[in-house]
Design an enzyme around this catalytic site. Structure first.
Site, PDB file in Angstrom:
ATOM      1  N   GLU A  16       0.826  -1.213   0.000  1.00  0.00           N
ATOM      2  CA  GLU A  16       0.000   0.000   0.000  1.00  0.00           C
ATOM      3  C   GLU A  16       0.860   1.263   0.000  1.00  0.00           C
ATOM      4  O   GLU A  16       0.505   2.270  -0.611  1.00  0.00           O
ATOM      5  CB  GLU A  16      -0.912   0.023   1.237  1.00  0.00           C
ATOM      6  CG  GLU A  16      -1.979  -1.064   1.272  1.00  0.00           C
ATOM      7  CD  GLU A  16      -1.497  -2.362   1.927  1.00  0.00           C
ATOM      8  OE1 GLU A  16      -0.270  -2.626   1.947  1.00  0.00           O
ATOM      9  OE2 GLU A  16      -2.342  -3.122   2.402  1.00  0.00           O
ATOM     10  N   LEU A  17       1.999   1.210   0.711  1.00  0.00           N
ATOM     11  CA  LEU A  17       2.833   2.410   0.791  1.00  0.00           C
ATOM     12  C   LEU A  17       3.432   2.744  -0.577  1.00  0.00           C
ATOM     13  O   LEU A  17       3.510   3.901  -0.971  1.00  0.00           O
ATOM     14  CB  LEU A  17       3.944   2.219   1.836  1.00  0.00           C
ATOM     15  CG  LEU A  17       4.868   3.424   2.036  1.00  0.00           C
ATOM     16  CD1 LEU A  17       4.085   4.661   2.442  1.00  0.00           C
ATOM     17  CD2 LEU A  17       5.954   3.118   3.069  1.00  0.00           C
ATOM     18  N   GLY A 441      21.406  -2.166 -19.691  1.00  0.00           N
ATOM     19  CA  GLY A 441      20.622  -3.355 -20.010  1.00  0.00           C
ATOM     20  C   GLY A 441      19.139  -3.110 -20.116  1.00  0.00           C
ATOM     21  O   GLY A 441      18.533  -3.351 -21.149  1.00  0.00           O
ATOM     22  N   SER A 442      18.532  -2.617 -19.049  1.00  0.00           N
ATOM     23  CA  SER A 442      17.081  -2.483 -19.113  1.00  0.00           C
ATOM     24  C   SER A 442      16.695  -1.114 -19.669  1.00  0.00           C
ATOM     25  O   SER A 442      17.404  -0.124 -19.490  1.00  0.00           O
ATOM     26  CB  SER A 442      16.462  -2.685 -17.735  1.00  0.00           C
ATOM     27  OG  SER A 442      16.997  -1.776 -16.814  1.00  0.00           O
ATOM     28  N   CYS A 525      10.458  -2.218  -4.566  1.00  0.00           N
ATOM     29  CA  CYS A 525      10.483  -3.470  -3.828  1.00  0.00           C
ATOM     30  C   CYS A 525      10.992  -4.567  -4.750  1.00  0.00           C
ATOM     31  O   CYS A 525      10.841  -4.493  -5.954  1.00  0.00           O
ATOM     32  CB  CYS A 525       9.078  -3.849  -3.373  1.00  0.00           C
ATOM     33  SG  CYS A 525       8.355  -2.622  -2.291  1.00  0.00           S
ATOM     34  N   TRP A 570      20.542 -11.827  -3.845  1.00  0.00           N
ATOM     35  CA  TRP A 570      19.194 -11.285  -3.926  1.00  0.00           C
ATOM     36  C   TRP A 570      18.126 -12.372  -3.883  1.00  0.00           C
ATOM     37  O   TRP A 570      16.967 -12.149  -4.227  1.00  0.00           O
ATOM     38  CB  TRP A 570      19.050 -10.408  -5.183  1.00  0.00           C
ATOM     39  CG  TRP A 570      19.902  -9.174  -5.074  1.00  0.00           C
ATOM     40  CD1 TRP A 570      20.604  -8.752  -3.981  1.00  0.00           C
ATOM     41  CD2 TRP A 570      20.135  -8.189  -6.091  1.00  0.00           C
ATOM     42  NE1 TRP A 570      21.267  -7.589  -4.260  1.00  0.00           N
ATOM     43  CE2 TRP A 570      21.001  -7.217  -5.534  1.00  0.00           C
ATOM     44  CE3 TRP A 570      19.701  -8.046  -7.405  1.00  0.00           C
ATOM     45  CZ2 TRP A 570      21.443  -6.105  -6.264  1.00  0.00           C
ATOM     46  CZ3 TRP A 570      20.140  -6.942  -8.135  1.00  0.00           C
ATOM     47  CH2 TRP A 570      20.994  -5.986  -7.564  1.00  0.00           C
ATOM     48  N   HIS A 703      18.460   6.876 -10.986  1.00  0.00           N
ATOM     49  CA  HIS A 703      17.410   6.800  -9.977  1.00  0.00           C
ATOM     50  C   HIS A 703      16.610   8.087  -9.888  1.00  0.00           C
ATOM     51  O   HIS A 703      15.676   8.186  -9.112  1.00  0.00           O
ATOM     52  CB  HIS A 703      18.003   6.455  -8.613  1.00  0.00           C
ATOM     53  CG  HIS A 703      18.543   5.054  -8.565  1.00  0.00           C
ATOM     54  ND1 HIS A 703      19.802   4.742  -9.023  1.00  0.00           N
ATOM     55  CD2 HIS A 703      17.995   3.895  -8.174  1.00  0.00           C
ATOM     56  CE1 HIS A 703      20.001   3.443  -8.884  1.00  0.00           C
ATOM     57  NE2 HIS A 703      18.925   2.901  -8.380  1.00  0.00           N
TER      58      HIS A 703
HETATM   59  N1  GLN Z   1      21.113  -5.197 -16.442  1.00  0.00           N
HETATM   60  C1  GLN Z   1      20.377  -4.725 -15.311  1.00  0.00           C
HETATM   61  C2  GLN Z   1      19.492  -3.585 -15.739  1.00  0.00           C
HETATM   62  O1  GLN Z   1      19.879  -2.864 -16.607  1.00  0.00           O
HETATM   63  C3  GLN Z   1      21.311  -4.258 -14.222  1.00  0.00           C
HETATM   64  C4  GLN Z   1      20.559  -3.772 -13.008  1.00  0.00           C
HETATM   65  C5  GLN Z   1      21.390  -3.495 -11.790  1.00  0.00           C
HETATM   66  O2  GLN Z   1      22.554  -3.297 -11.846  1.00  0.00           O
HETATM   67  N2  GLN Z   1      20.798  -3.443 -10.647  1.00  0.00           N
HETATM   68  O3  GLN Z   1      18.429  -3.371 -15.186  1.00  0.00           O
END
Ligand code: GLN
Ligand code: ZN
Length: 766
Positions: A16-17, A441-442, A525, A570, A703
């Site tokens: 919810e947060l 990458g992403s 999260c 992780w 970020h």
């Molecule tokens: N390849 C991942 C991405 O680009 C790397 C993510 C990460 O370093 N936390 O999302």
């Protein structure tokens, strides 16, 4: 026997947060609405803990973003660039400190963020000015304490202690020692404790730094500070909490201190019970962290009770408190929500709510006589049965995997040629410009991508339709990168919800929760996979998507894998064999994937190891061996590649300066690093070590939604080129772009490509 908890997950069982925070940031929920959601979550979590048998519920563990940032705000520690005139920190400023921002109020970068000890939780690093003043301005924790009291809870205020706050912070002048600020900080703490004492019978100060190596000459100031804080807390009892490791090596800090209580992590280090009890002042209660707050397995009640008995023999039962080993922040909320888990594995597990009940069970069983009370015997019998089942289960063992591990030979850890030779072969194969541009990458995980993934999972979108959708998305991502003029492309990871979960789902030995979310930073999260058995790879995991993306462009395409240390770090990892043994199995599975990617024509393969640093033990003396083993596993995965195949790795959000030799030992051809928030400080560490291979310092902070200018990134590149051979430099953002939206991503990358062009010209490379 009294029980307490050091902290509870903040997000809520349905996150919810997260929903409220993101609505607030998007302008759909006002501050009042957000605070109402927060207040309601706190009430629910206190009630849940109390009902599970926790006597003292924590207050102050809740945060809208991060507990270190909360404390900074409480004491008015606001870096000058936010232009704060003093007084309480309003919510919008608080979020600007956390996330940066570009709006009518100006363009400002976020505060630095890094990992909280060896967890995957990120805290905001307090920034102290040379003449930093501390004033108790924020009302946050005091208001929460009043809320708990008014709702009738027996509350314990929880906040980072002054040493953890200072030592985890950084000074504007990197050479300055933040602990010198202690005399200025203490009066503010004293004032805060005095006020909290009015509402809370207990106040907990967390000093996990005590589990690390600390300079000996800090022991005296530490003791003096705590004597002063104990006095300031007056009628309230002061509990000093340590966790994530033992403190036996730092006993001079705490021996004989007249604390109300001392909490130790008996999960991480049960051997500290004897030395710590010997050093305890007679009036100090001993809080035993017997239930693992960092993992999802049931407590082994028999082992925990043996520890409890040992402590009770030494200090007497009346002086003992029981708790989880650390805050439950690192655990999902409630196993009862997991209705789809394999019941055989589920039976071995406990989440935050269950862990509170385990603490109660141990407390109820504390006196040897009580262990025969029917409700206690039933609980203990159930626990024993689950453990017996787990120890005997065949689910966890795969003889084929064990044989392969036993047959690993030394040559499997080495690339077939040394780096200089590989670099030549790769230059010929890839023909890249100097300062090549790439991403990590992403690419943005748009609402459409998330919706499609959800629909596919729910069975509402068929396999063929989902595949067609992903192909379209990948093609779009490739086209956008070509239009931007990037040199080494990526497929964008649209098919991956999470970089570890994706691999866990394709490997044997893992299972998955539906709601097992754990906070990573802010509203973000992660849902760690549960690694419960031997790991193997039934078939290729990434090859089809990478090969498809590669077929769309003449430019080099990077295959994208998550490395063994990161998959381990992780995940919630089995605790019935050493973690290293589990990681080696993962490395072997990834090695097969590298070979398959190469065979499918991928000429560049990135193996992400963002968690390499965070997985290290807390104490320096344990590092060398731990790093060597982690590096070996990376090499085991990567070394199958031919010389002309370029292996990249990526790391982020940690202090890497200290482990540059180990990073070099990984022998990746190219490493991309987070370095923008810490202003390229890191690069000098690589320069000093004469890092032998290629390196891409992150040129901007992904970020934050802020779009960095060309000039800013060009300047960073030139600064990097001043300390690192420009022929070995790459230009890239500091991490994956999945949390961003397209408009800011395209704008930022266009600027990055232009910055690289200009830097090439300025450096005479073009
Ligand atoms: N390849 C991942 C991405 O680009 C790397 C993510 C990460 O370093 N936390 O999302
Ligand atoms: Zn990263």
């Amino acid at each position: 026997m009294r029980t307490h908890s050091l902290g509870f997950p903040r997000m809520g069982r349905n996150r919810e947060l997260k929903t409220a925070l993101e609505a607030h940031w998007a302008g759909r929920l006002d501050t009042e609405g957000l605070l109402a959601v927060a207040a309601d979550l706190r009430l629910r979590h206190w009630a849940l803990q109390r009902d599970a048998g926790i006597d003292l519920v924590p207050v102050g563990d809740f945060s809208l973003y991060d507990h270190m940032l909360d404390l900074a705000a409480t004491f008015g520690v606001v870096p000058g660039r936010y232009g704060h005139a003093g007084g309480p920190v309003p919510t919008d400023l608080y979020f600007r400190m956390a996330r940066g921002g570009q709006d009518a109020c100006g363009d400002v970068t976020a505060m630095e963020m890094t990992k909280w000890f060896d967890t995957n939780y990120h805290y905001i690093v307090p920034e102290f000015a040379a003449d930093q003043a501390f004033a108790l301005t924020g009302d946050g924790i005091r208001a929460q304490a009043r809320q708990a009291r008014d709702a009738g809870f027996a509350a314990k205020a929880v906040l980072p202690g002054p040493f953890t706050f200072l030592l985890l912070g950084k000074c504007a002048d990197p050479a300055a020692d933040p602990s010198r600020l202690l005399p200025r900080l203490l009066p503010a703490y004293r004032e805060l404790l005095g006020e909290l004492a009015e509402t809370c019978p207990w106040i907990e100060l967390d000093e996990p730094v005590l589990a690390q190596d600390l300079p000996r000459d800090l022991a005296e100031p530490f003791r003096a500070a705590y004597e002063s804080l104990i006095e300031a807390a007056g009628p309230a009892k002061l509990l000093l909490a340590t966790y994530f490791g033992g403190i036996a090596h730092n006993l001079p800090f705490v021996a004989g201190l007249p604390l109300g209580g001392l909490h130790i992590d008996c999960q991480r280090d049960p051997t500290q019970i004897a030395p710590v009890t010997a050093a305890l002042a007679p009036e100090t209660a001993l809080s035993l962290g017997l239930v693992d707050g960092r993992n999802i397995w049931r407590v082994d009640a028999a082992a925990a009770l043996a520890r409890l008995d040992l402590a009770a023999e030494r200090v007497g039962r009346d002086r003992i408190l029981l708790a989880p080993s650390c805050s439950l922040l690192h655990c999902p909320v409630d196993l009862d929500d997991e209705t789809a888990l394999d019941p055989a594995v589920r039976h071995w597990m406990a989440f935050a709510a269950q862990k509170c009940r385990e603490v109660r069970l141990l407390a109820d069983a504390a006196a040897p006589g009580d262990r025969t009370r029917p409700e206690v015997t039933a609980g203990l019998a159930e626990n024993r049965a689950a453990w017996e089942d787990r120890r005997q289960s065949r689910l966890a063992r795969d003889e084929h995997v064990r044989r392969r591990v036993a047959e690993i030979s030394p040559d499997m850890f080495h690339r077939p040629a040394p780096y200089p030779e590989r670099a030549r072969a790769q230059r010929a194969a890839l023909s890249l410009p100097p300062l090549p541009t790439t991403t990590i990458g992403s690419f943005p995980q748009t609402p459409e991508i998330r919706r499609a993934r959800r629909a596919h999972r729910a069975g509402e979108l068929g396999d063929a339709a989902y595949e067609a959708f992903l192909k379209e998305t990948l093609a779009d991502t490739v086209a956008r990168q070509e239009a931007l003029g990037l040199d080494v492309l990526v497929h964008g990871e649209a098919e991956r919800g999470d970089m570890v979960e994706y691999f866990g789902e394709r490997l044997s030995g893992f299972c998955f929760t539906k709601h097992g979310w754990v906070q990573s930073y802010g509203s973000r999260c992660v849902k760690p996979p549960v690694l419960h058995g031997d790991v193997s790879r039934p078939g290729p995991m990434t090859v089809a998507w990478s090969a498809f993306a590669a077929s769309l462009t003449p430019r080099p395409m990077k295959g994208m894998l998550t490395g063994p240390a990161t998959i381990l770090c992780w995940s919630f990892v089995r605790d019935d064999q050493p973690r290293e043994a589990t990681r080696r199995q993962i490395a072997l599975a990834l090695r097969d994937e590298v070979a398959d990617l190469e065979a499918a024509g991928l000429r560049v393969i990135q193996i992400d190891e963002p968690a390499l640093r965070e997985g290290l033990p807390l104490r320096r003396r344990d590092w060398d061996q731990a790093i060597a083993l982690a590096v070996d596993d990376f090499r085991l995965a990567a070394s199958v590649a031919r010389p002309e195949t370029q292996i990249h790795t990526h790391m982020c959000y940690a202090e890497f300066g200290e482990i540059v030799p180990a990073i070099a030992a990984m022998d990746a051809d190219v490493i991309s690093l987070e370095a923008s928030r810490s202003r390229m400080e890191l690069l000098s560490a690589f320069a000093d070590y004469a890092y032998p291979n290629e390196i891409g310092p992150g040129l901007y902070d992904i970020h934050s939604p802020r779009v960095p200018s060309v000039e800013e990134m060009e300047e960073l590149l030139l600064r990097a080129a001043a300390v690192i051979d420009p022929r070995k430099l790459w230009a890239n953002p500091d991490c994956g772009l999945k949390t961003r939206a397209w408009p800011e991503t395209t704008a930022a990358l266009a600027n990055l490509v232009e910055a690289a062009r200009r830097a090439r010209r300025r450096l005479g490379l073009a």
